[in-house]
Write an enzyme that holds these catalytic residues in place. Structure first.
Site, short mmCIF file in Angstrom:
data_model
loop_
_atom_site.label_atom_id
_atom_site.label_comp_id
_atom_site.label_asym_id
_atom_site.label_seq_id
_atom_site.Cartn_x
_atom_site.Cartn_y
_atom_site.Cartn_z
N GLU A 54 0.84 -1.21 0.00
CA GLU A 54 0.00 0.00 0.00
C GLU A 54 0.87 1.25 0.00
O GLU A 54 0.56 2.26 -0.63
CB GLU A 54 -0.92 0.00 1.23
CG GLU A 54 -1.95 1.13 1.23
CD GLU A 54 -1.52 2.36 2.02
OE1 GLU A 54 -2.26 3.34 2.05
OE2 GLU A 54 -0.42 2.35 2.61
N ASP A 63 -8.02 1.52 8.14
CA ASP A 63 -6.67 2.10 8.06
C ASP A 63 -6.48 3.10 9.18
O ASP A 63 -7.43 3.79 9.59
CB ASP A 63 -6.46 2.76 6.68
CG ASP A 63 -4.99 2.84 6.30
OD1 ASP A 63 -4.12 2.46 7.10
OD2 ASP A 63 -4.70 3.30 5.18
#
Ligand SMILES: [Zn+2]
Length: 426
Positions: A218, A271
């Site tokens: 990511e 997240d």
């Protein structure tokens, strides 16, 4: 991850969209979810212990296994990937990896997303996801950390970037949800596979399974750009968009979806969670109803005293404050924050983005380690996710009575839930 200032700019410059409420319900798959009975709730909140899996003080907790430097294409990244795989295989989930190579600003790298599916024969999937890689910083030593004793490992990793909120804690929360929901998911699968008569509730969600996706790559290796970021998510979204479902079972044949991507009902992305008092905003109209339900779950648990833990009395009934920014039902912020959901969003997948905004103060600094995490906060996330997902999948144990909210006859049972949870916490 996209820099904080740019992200905030995107967030605040997002388009305000006035929506028609009738449009929401008819087009966006909104369902009214039934609250769990107190029996089911008490069991779900206490089994397993909601601290066990996210406790950084315990070297064998899921969180401790993940909380090491784990940039893509390193031994540590493989160690964490294998830990995720073995944990979920141990719970009898179907686990696969999506392995590929890509060019990065620091050379060609190997990546591997981890995908775990409870029922691979189910035609549709609710995805719960987070990224398991940590950001690569060339100035930090990366080698041999995993081979050392846990205590030495802990002190060494304090000098390196371990991404505790970004996103070790969310990954540990996903494993916790899988473990807590597993018996209920298995019981429902058994009923479906045995061809038993399904309840009305089963028919609503009987073709739906829970899938966990742990994205690799990511983080940007240098500065966040379209090509230096979300390597794993970009690869998987493109692959699933062009993978036509092989209808190897009757259940999948009966569904009219054509690609693996089209079989995603919603993608929930976690997240930057685990630090104290995050603020979460609703970013997408098509999952506003799910956001609202998560808020309702939080409200119910907080009112019942489920959040008070140990010495942490600021989360006692009447004292706790919500993690969610109350949604204005007519105005939606579109655009949101750059993250792993984007390649899916751009292909029409419905997204629920649970991200702290503003970011934790420790974001992308070596301070994003175990000390950035707050155990009562992570415990609270575990409880919210367990209950939210159980209600989404209508995972009521057979024979237990559904309940309605604010039923005065259930007040004593509510107190029992709070008591069970607080006793367990001591
Ligand atoms: Zn990050």
């Amino acid at each position: 991850m996209l820099s904080s200032s740019l992200r905030m700019w995107l967030s605040w410059c997002s388009i305000l969209w006035l929506a028609q409420s009738s449009f929401q319900a008819s087009v966006l798959g909104e369902r009214s979810l039934t609250a769990l009975s107190n029996d089911a709730m008490a069991k779900l909140l206490t089994t397993p212990d909601p601290v066990k899996n996210i406790d950084p003080r315990n070297p064998s907790s899921h969180l401790s296994k993940i909380l090491i430097p784990r940039a893509p294409d390193t031994q540590n990244n493989t160690f964490v990937r294998n830990y995720l795989i073995s944990t979920l295989k141990g719970l009898n989930w179907h686990v696969e990896t999506d392995e590929f190579e890509a060019d990065t600003p620091v050379g060609r790298k190997k990546f591997a997303n981890v995908i775990a599916t409870k029922d691979p024969d189910a035609p549709r999937r609710l995805i719960l996801s987070a990224h398991f890689d940590s950001k690569y910083f060339p100035s930090y030593p990366m080698n041999q950390v995993r081979l050392l004793h846990a205590v030495i490992q802990y002190s060494l990793t304090c000098l390196q970037f371990v991404g505790a909120t970004d996103s070790a804690a969310p990954c540990a929360m996903m494993l916790d949800a899988a473990e807590a929901l597993n018996p209920l998911l298995e019981a429902r699968m058994k009923r479906i596979k045995n061809g038993s008569q399904l309840d009305d509730e089963d028919e609503d969600v009987g073709d739906l399974t829970l899938q966990l996706v742990f994205f690799d790559g990511e983080e940007a290796f240098k500065d966040w750009t379209d090509t230096d970021s979300i390597y794993g998510a970009r690869h998987l979204a493109e692959k699933w968009d062009t993978t036509y479902i092989s209808p190897h079972t009757k259940r999948r044949l009966m569904n009219d979806v054509t690609t693996e991507l089209a079989a995603i009902e919603h993608l929930i992305l976690l997240d930057l969670l685990g630090a104290k008092q995050p603020l979460i905003r609703s970013s997408f109209i098509d999952t506003a109803w799910m956001f609202d339900h998560m808020v309702a779950v939080e409200e119910r648990l907080g009112t019942n005293g489920a959040f008070a833990y140990d010495e942490e009395q600021s989360m006692a009934p009447g004292k706790w404050t919500s993690y969610f920014v109350k949604r204005n039902k007519d105005i939606f912020h579109m655009g949101g924050i750059g993250d792993d959901h984007l390649p899916f969003l751009n292909r029409g997948v419905s997204i629920l983005h649970i991200i702290a905004n503003p970011f934790p103060r420790v974001w992308h600094s070596s301070k994003d380690d175990a000390t950035a995490l707050d155990i009562p906060t992570m415990r609270r996330w575990n409880l919210i996710l367990r209950v939210f997902l159980a209600e989404y999948f209508e995972l009521e144990p057979k024979g237990s009575k559904s309940r309605s909210l604010n039923d005065p006859e259930e007040e004593e049972a509510d107190r029992y839930v709070a008591r069970s949870v607080s006793e367990l916490s001591l």
